[in-house]
Design a protein around this motif. Structure first.
Motif, mmCIF file in Angstrom:
data_model
loop_
_atom_site.group_PDB
_atom_site.id
_atom_site.type_symbol
_atom_site.label_atom_id
_atom_site.label_comp_id
_atom_site.label_asym_id
_atom_site.label_seq_id
_atom_site.Cartn_x
_atom_site.Cartn_y
_atom_site.Cartn_z
ATOM 1 N N PRO A 39 0.822 -1.215 0.000
ATOM 2 C CA PRO A 39 0.000 0.000 0.000
ATOM 3 C C PRO A 39 0.855 1.265 0.000
ATOM 4 O O PRO A 39 1.983 1.273 0.507
ATOM 5 N N LEU A 40 0.315 2.325 -0.584
ATOM 6 C CA LEU A 40 0.967 3.618 -0.441
ATOM 7 C C LEU A 40 0.896 4.013 1.023
ATOM 8 O O LEU A 40 -0.123 3.787 1.686
ATOM 9 N N GLY A 41 1.961 4.619 1.524
ATOM 10 C CA GLY A 41 1.993 5.019 2.923
ATOM 11 C C GLY A 41 1.374 6.374 3.157
ATOM 12 O O GLY A 41 0.799 6.629 4.207
ATOM 13 N N GLY A 42 1.496 7.250 2.169
ATOM 14 C CA GLY A 42 0.939 8.582 2.311
ATOM 15 C C GLY A 42 1.417 9.502 1.208
ATOM 16 O O GLY A 42 2.258 9.148 0.392
ATOM 17 N N THR A 43 0.848 10.696 1.210
ATOM 18 C CA THR A 43 1.207 11.722 0.234
ATOM 19 C C THR A 43 1.307 13.051 0.950
ATOM 20 O O THR A 43 0.785 13.235 2.047
ATOM 21 N N GLY A 44 1.965 13.973 0.326
ATOM 22 C CA GLY A 44 2.068 15.323 0.836
ATOM 23 C C GLY A 44 2.337 16.265 -0.316
ATOM 24 O O GLY A 44 2.322 15.860 -1.482
ATOM 25 N N ASP A 45 2.605 17.496 -0.003
ATOM 26 C CA ASP A 45 2.872 18.489 -1.030
ATOM 27 C C ASP A 45 4.229 18.188 -1.668
ATOM 28 O O ASP A 45 5.267 18.412 -1.066
ATOM 29 N N GLY A 46 4.198 17.635 -2.862
ATOM 30 C CA GLY A 46 5.426 17.366 -3.601
ATOM 31 C C GLY A 46 6.032 15.998 -3.357
ATOM 32 O O GLY A 46 7.159 15.743 -3.784
ATOM 33 N N TYR A 47 5.308 15.056 -2.718
ATOM 34 C CA TYR A 47 5.872 13.726 -2.494
ATOM 35 C C TYR A 47 4.772 12.693 -2.220
ATOM 36 O O TYR A 47 3.644 13.019 -1.908
ATOM 37 N N PHE A 48 5.161 11.425 -2.338
ATOM 38 C CA PHE A 48 4.379 10.297 -1.844
ATOM 39 C C PHE A 48 5.377 9.228 -1.430
ATOM 40 O O PHE A 48 6.553 9.275 -1.800
ATOM 41 N N TRP A 49 4.908 8.271 -0.626
ATOM 42 C CA TRP A 49 5.804 7.212 -0.181
ATOM 43 C C TRP A 49 5.051 5.906 0.028
ATOM 44 O O TRP A 49 3.842 5.889 0.214
#
Length: 142
Positions: A39-49
């Motif tokens: 699963p994707l762990g998360g996203t933010g302004d200018g990134y994902f992990w």
């Protein structure tokens, strides 16, 4: 910000890819990681992990405006069918063929597929055959 569990004893703590088109990379990686049950762990302004992979735009403060060079990342698959599914999903989400699913000469049972992501990184899904099923670790000779 979300927290993660720390895994001691890993060779690599995390990897950052800095990409030209974050939306295209998000589309690609969300699809292939889902095919691999990550699963994707998360996203933010200018990134994902996801897990220990961080993908950022060049404008992200962590990137310092510089794209990373071409990398080869190999993700583990639980069986040959997962390798084949990864390959089809990758091609359907902006990946380019870099080696269709099949046996490789690296060691007996090495079954892999390779695609290029939207930035030209060589992305692999690999199943190590019976050795992967019977052990937590596999010794590979190059």
């Amino acid at each position: 910000m979300e927290t993660q569990k720390l895994h001691r004893g890993r060779l690599i703590d995390h990897i950052q890819l800095v990409v030209q088109d974050l939306a295209a990379s998000h589309n690609f990686y969300a699809a292939i990681l889902s095919a691999l049950h990550v699963p994707l762990g998360g996203t933010g302004d200018g990134y994902f992990w996801a897990d220990e992979l961080f993908v950022t735009s060049a404008t992200s403060p962590a990137a310092l405006g510089v794209l990373t060079g071409r990398h080869h990342l190999a993700f583990q698959a639980k069986d040959r069918a997962m390798v084949e599914h990864f390959y089809q999903v990758a091609l359907a989400h902006g990946g380019q063929d870099n080696g269709a699913p099949g046996e490789r000469p690296y060691h007996p049972g090495y079954y892999a597929a390779f695609v290029l992501d939207p930035d030209g990184n060589n992305i692999e899904a690999v199943f190590h055959g019976d050795a992967q099923r019977s052990a937590d670790s596999v010794v590979i000779s190059f």
